[in-house]
Design a protein around this motif. Sequence first.
Motif, PDB file in Angstrom:
ATOM      1  N   GLN A  64       1.013  -1.371   0.489  1.00 47.28           N
ATOM      2  CA  GLN A  64       0.206   0.382   0.060  1.00 47.28           C
ATOM      3  C   GLN A  64       0.760   1.160   0.024  1.00 47.28           C
ATOM      4  N   ILE A  65       1.487   0.827   0.762  1.00 45.72           N
ATOM      5  CA  ILE A  65       2.712   2.176   0.816  1.00 45.72           C
ATOM      6  C   ILE A  65       3.401   2.568  -0.725  1.00 45.72           C
ATOM      7  N   ARG A  85       1.892   2.027  -3.352  1.00 43.60           N
ATOM      8  CA  ARG A  85       0.867   2.240  -4.040  1.00 43.60           C
ATOM      9  C   ARG A  85       0.397   4.395  -4.449  1.00 43.60           C
ATOM     10  N   CYS A  86       0.626   4.349  -3.027  1.00 46.33           N
ATOM     11  CA  CYS A  86       1.246   5.719  -2.333  1.00 46.33           C
ATOM     12  C   CYS A  86       1.983   6.418  -2.641  1.00 46.33           C
ATOM     13  N   GLN A 140       0.699   7.495  -6.005  1.00 51.53           N
ATOM     14  CA  GLN A 140       0.096   8.483  -6.475  1.00 51.53           C
ATOM     15  C   GLN A 140       0.620   9.887  -6.724  1.00 51.53           C
ATOM     16  N   PRO A 196      -0.125   5.099   3.933  1.00 52.77           N
ATOM     17  CA  PRO A 196      -1.473   5.593   3.264  1.00 52.77           C
ATOM     18  C   PRO A 196      -2.049   5.715   5.090  1.00 52.77           C
ATOM     19  N   GLU A 197      -3.098   6.499   4.407  1.00 56.17           N
ATOM     20  CA  GLU A 197      -4.122   6.920   5.774  1.00 56.17           C
ATOM     21  C   GLU A 197      -4.586   6.121   6.563  1.00 56.17           C
TER      22      GLU A 197
END
Length: 187
Positions: A59-60, A62-63, A66, A87-88
């Motif tokens: 997930q990191i 992917r962020c 972005q 990530p949030e």
Amino acid sequence: MELYERCLEKTMELVSEQGTHFTMSGLATALGVSKKTLYQMFDSKEELLVAVAEHGFAQIKRCEQQVLRDPTLTLTEKIRRLVIVLPEQYQKVDWYRIEVVAEKYPAVYRCIRRHLETGWEPTLALLQHGIDEGVLAPFSLPVFQGMVIGSMEYFLTAPAFPQSGMTYQQALDAMMEILMKGMERRN
């Protein structure tokens, strides 16, 4: 949502609340499944925690993508965000609770170390671009990388650090502020 994903997310919640002291029985109850079902997916609690770490780092990444693709961010804003991207849903986790990982769950610790030490290519390329453009003063990229890795590991493992009252995210933000002040070119 598939059971595997639910299991990873619920484990992150439990780690945030209890550190690594949660039990597989407690996780099974929280998910509404049997402990046997969990052990069909994961051979051990350590294997589950490795899967959670791998999921988190995916997930990191992917962020990071972005941030890199965001045309509204300046070069320095991208650098600030990229180095400490979290990530949030992971910003709420009490990362200080994982201080026992190195000792109790060495495979998890090795996974975390591997991810902290690898995948720096986009960040280093962006930093080099900042130097080449004159936005950043020249500095040693390997030293910068080592400082960030060392700081992150310290924030995760130093038992006295949580006593500062800062969250993990606040510590990352403070670290980045100090580093950026040292890197930005002064007029």
